[in-house]
Design a protein around this motif. Structure first.
Motif, PDB file in Angstrom:
ATOM      1  N   UNK A  48       0.859  -1.180   0.000  1.00  0.00           N
ATOM      2  CA  UNK A  48       0.000   0.000   0.000  1.00  0.00           C
ATOM      3  C   UNK A  48       0.894   1.228   0.000  1.00  0.00           C
ATOM      4  N   UNK A  49       0.608   2.142  -0.904  1.00  0.00           N
ATOM      5  CA  UNK A  49       1.341   3.404  -0.991  1.00  0.00           C
ATOM      6  C   UNK A  49       0.394   4.532  -0.605  1.00  0.00           C
ATOM      7  N   UNK A  50       0.719   5.229   0.473  1.00  0.00           N
ATOM      8  CA  UNK A  50      -0.103   6.343   0.930  1.00  0.00           C
ATOM      9  C   UNK A  50       0.620   7.636   0.604  1.00  0.00           C
ATOM     10  N   UNK A  51       0.028   8.401  -0.284  1.00  0.00           N
ATOM     11  CA  UNK A  51       0.664   9.627  -0.774  1.00  0.00           C
ATOM     12  C   UNK A  51       0.192  10.824   0.046  1.00  0.00           C
ATOM     13  N   UNK A  52       1.144  11.625   0.511  1.00  0.00           N
ATOM     14  CA  UNK A  52       0.843  12.840   1.258  1.00  0.00           C
ATOM     15  C   UNK A  52       1.195  14.039   0.378  1.00  0.00           C
ATOM     16  N   UNK A 145       5.847  16.636  10.222  1.00  0.00           N
ATOM     17  CA  UNK A 145       6.079  15.491   9.344  1.00  0.00           C
ATOM     18  C   UNK A 145       6.788  15.894   8.057  1.00  0.00           C
ATOM     19  N   UNK A 146       6.548  17.123   7.614  1.00  0.00           N
ATOM     20  CA  UNK A 146       7.174  17.579   6.387  1.00  0.00           C
ATOM     21  C   UNK A 146       6.347  17.353   5.143  1.00  0.00           C
ATOM     22  N   UNK A 238      14.579  14.425   3.197  1.00  0.00           N
ATOM     23  CA  UNK A 238      13.760  14.224   4.390  1.00  0.00           C
ATOM     24  C   UNK A 238      13.358  15.589   4.950  1.00  0.00           C
ATOM     25  N   UNK A 239      12.063  15.890   4.921  1.00  0.00           N
ATOM     26  CA  UNK A 239      11.576  17.186   5.372  1.00  0.00           C
ATOM     27  C   UNK A 239      11.018  17.130   6.781  1.00  0.00           C
ATOM     28  N   UNK A 243      11.958  15.865  15.264  1.00  0.00           N
ATOM     29  CA  UNK A 243      12.305  15.859  16.688  1.00  0.00           C
ATOM     30  C   UNK A 243      11.059  15.962  17.548  1.00  0.00           C
ATOM     31  N   UNK A 244       9.988  16.526  17.008  1.00  0.00           N
ATOM     32  CA  UNK A 244       8.742  16.663  17.756  1.00  0.00           C
ATOM     33  C   UNK A 244       7.798  15.477  17.572  1.00  0.00           C
TER      34      UNK A 244
END
Length: 254
Positions: A48-52, A145-146, A238-239, A243-244
């Motif tokens: 499964x590919x979940x695109x954001x 999350x970026x 990687x965006x 850290x949060x």
């Protein structure tokens, strides 16, 4: 794949020693795009590919039937899913067994993640309250999350058993095969993260996936030891400010 493939997905999972996780599969098929490999009418491979938005794809549920192993089918279905998504960044969680495959596909390990299970023997902190400003929560999630995950959150607000906020962050909990999974947990400090976990877990069987060593030690000391570790792997830039991000929604969603 569609929801009509759900029974075949859970049967394939059980056949490979995974739990059935029917609710989780159904949720992922709603928020992501499922790809299946078929031998005749039989489902023998999945991902499964979940695109954001246009920037990030989370890859999950990579399974191949034992009878069809060793043929490169796992690589084939993952390559197809990534090409279909076409985003510059992709992420997944890998066991030691799957890690070599993903390295060949250009993924690199960025951190280790431990799955903690048990009953948290800490009383609720009482610092959290039900979420009112959903748009504000989704905006903060995107910054951490970026990537824009608003489409996922539109489903998660209904799927989760609870979503709470505090002065330091927010957290959710959703039910998976009788256990409450605490995630995501976004907080501006580890103490704020602990308080949110205590409120969401609320004394029942729970699971939290964490990378922060202080949070991991606190969970282990209070009835939730680590049961396994995996690698979080990323392909491309990687965006965000992870850290949060003290716990993901689920490993299937990055």
């Amino acid at each position: 794949m569609t929801r009509s493939d759900l029974p075949a997905c859970t049967a394939l999972a059980v056949g490979r020693g995974w739990p059935p996780e029917e609710a989780k599969w159904a949720f992922l098929l709603r928020v992501g795009r499922g790809f299946g490999l078929f031998d005749g009418d039989r489902l023998v491979g999945t991902t499964i590919a979940t695109r954001f938005g246009d920037s990030h794809t989370a890859v999950s549920m990579v399974l191949v039937a034992e009878s069809h192993g060793g043929r490169g089918l796992g690589r084939r279905v993952v390559e197809h899913a990534l090409a279909d998504a076409g985003t510059p960044e992709a992420s997944l969680y890998a066991t030691s067994f799957g890690k070599p495959l993903y390295e060949k596909l250009g993924f690199r390990s960025v951190e280790r993640v431990a799955g903690h299970f048990g009953v948290l023997d800490v009383p609720p902190s009482g610092v959290s309250r039900p979420v009112v400003d959903r748009a504000g929560l989704v905006a903060r999630d995107a910054a951490v999350f970026g990537a824009d995950r608003s489409a996922m959150w539109a489903e998660l607000f209904g799927f989760a058993e609870r979503v709470v906020v505090s002065e330091g962050g927010f957290a959710a909990g959703w039910r998976n095969d009788g256990r409450l999974v605490v995630g995501p947990v976004v907080a501006d400090s580890v103490e704020a993260a602990k308080a949110l976990v205590a409120d969401v877990a609320d004394g029942g069987p729970a699971r939290v996936d964490v990378t922060d060593p202080e949070l991991a030690a606190w969970l282990s000391a209070h009835g939730m030891p680590a049961r396994f570790e995996v690698d979080r792997m990323v392909r491309g830039p990687q965006g965000g400010d992870r850290r949060q991000l003290f716990a993901p929604v689920m490993q299937a969603l990055g």
